[in-house]
Design a protein around this motif. Structure first.
Motif, PDB file in Angstrom:
ATOM      1  N   ASP A 217       0.839  -1.208   0.000  1.00 24.53           N
ATOM      2  CA  ASP A 217       0.000   0.000   0.000  1.00 24.53           C
ATOM      3  C   ASP A 217       0.872   1.255   0.000  1.00 24.53           C
TER       4      ASP A 217
ATOM      5  N   LEU B  47       0.796   4.229  -2.785  1.00 25.86           N
ATOM      6  CA  LEU B  47       0.389   5.586  -2.409  1.00 25.86           C
ATOM      7  C   LEU B  47       1.529   6.596  -2.449  1.00 25.86           C
TER       8      LEU B  47
ATOM      9  N   PRO C  68      -3.092   6.786  -6.790  1.00 25.79           N
ATOM     10  CA  PRO C  68      -4.460   7.250  -6.536  1.00 25.79           C
ATOM     11  C   PRO C  68      -4.500   8.571  -5.759  1.00 25.79           C
ATOM     12  N   ALA C  69      -3.435   8.842  -4.991  1.00 25.82           N
ATOM     13  CA  ALA C  69      -3.415  10.056  -4.154  1.00 25.82           C
ATOM     14  C   ALA C  69      -1.984  10.552  -4.026  1.00 25.82           C
TER      15      ALA C  69
ATOM     16  N   VAL D 173      -6.820   9.670  -0.368  1.00 30.81           N
ATOM     17  CA  VAL D 173      -6.217   8.545   0.365  1.00 30.81           C
ATOM     18  C   VAL D 173      -7.324   7.677   0.959  1.00 30.81           C
TER      19      VAL D 173
ATOM     20  N   SER E 162      -8.802   5.444  -1.602  1.00 28.05           N
ATOM     21  CA  SER E 162      -7.886   4.537  -2.297  1.00 28.05           C
ATOM     22  C   SER E 162      -8.210   3.076  -1.986  1.00 28.05           C
ATOM     23  N   GLN E 163      -8.094   2.266  -3.017  1.00 32.32           N
ATOM     24  CA  GLN E 163      -8.378   0.827  -2.863  1.00 32.32           C
ATOM     25  C   GLN E 163      -7.118   0.133  -2.350  1.00 32.32           C
ATOM     26  N   THR E 164      -6.815   0.309  -1.080  1.00 36.01           N
ATOM     27  CA  THR E 164      -5.615  -0.303  -0.529  1.00 36.01           C
ATOM     28  C   THR E 164      -5.928  -1.718  -0.045  1.00 36.01           C
TER      29      THR E 164
END
Length: 198
Positions: A64, A68, A76-77, A159, A162-164
């Protein structure tokens, strides 16, 4: 001005250091205690999140972190202010240069040993902490109103969305957003209105 430098430093470090680093691993035992470092408006939610932090295994959140913060695939962020403030979404944009100039006037040079934009979210939180320790109240207001808050909530929102693989970073973003909103209210801040391109 009452700013909790400990809380800012911990949050900043979590948004900056990779899970496998010694710095991050030293923070792990402290994370479940975050709920006691501030009078949170939504204390139940924060306590719930903090208790989930006690189950973190750094190996589980390394992927992750890379998604990120290191740009594995499409980020995504992105954690740099200029991505939000520059219409072509570039890092090291004009806003980065303005922030770098601001840091220099305050004698704060971000020497991380890596050539990277200073307007990284975690680094900025740690810079606020450093200014607070020097008693630079006016500088903190300028930093928050002009350099961080114009884009921070949008970043934290991304954040959270986000698909973490693990909920750690989205949860961290929820707590950080709550803290920044409380700080904005407490210091009566008016962030400059900036057009966001992300």
């Amino acid at each position: 001005m009452m700013i909790d430098t400990t809380l800012l430093r911990i949050l900043g470090a979590c948004f900056y250091y990779a899970p496998q680093t010694k710095t991050f691993q030293n923070l792990l035992p402290v994370l479940p205690e975050l709920s006691s470092l501030h009078s949170w408006e939504n204390i139940n939610q924060v306590q719930q999140i903090c208790s989930s932090f006690s189950q973190i295994n750094t190996g589980d959140i390394t992927y992750d972190f890379s998604i990120l913060f290191e740009g594995q695939g499409a980020m995504p962020a992105p954690p740099w202010g200029s991505v939000y403030l520059a219409h072509d979404n570039t890092v090291m944009g004009e806003s980065t240069a303005a922030y770098r100039q601001f840091l220099m006037t305050k004698g704060l040079v971000t020497e991380t040993g890596v050539r990277e934009p200073e307007d990284q979210f975690g680094l900025i939180l740690m810079a606020i902490s450093a200014l607070a320790e020097k008693g630079e109240d006016e500088a903190i207001i300028v930093l928050l109103e002009q350099h961080l808050l114009p884009w921070a909530y949008r970043y934290l929102e991304l954040v959270q969305q986000s698909q973490t693989e693990q909920p750690f970073y989205p949860n961290l973003a929820i707590i950080t957003e709550q803290y920044l909103r409380a700080l904005q209210q407490q210091l009566n801040l008016t962030p400059i209105k900036a057009e966001l391109y992300r």
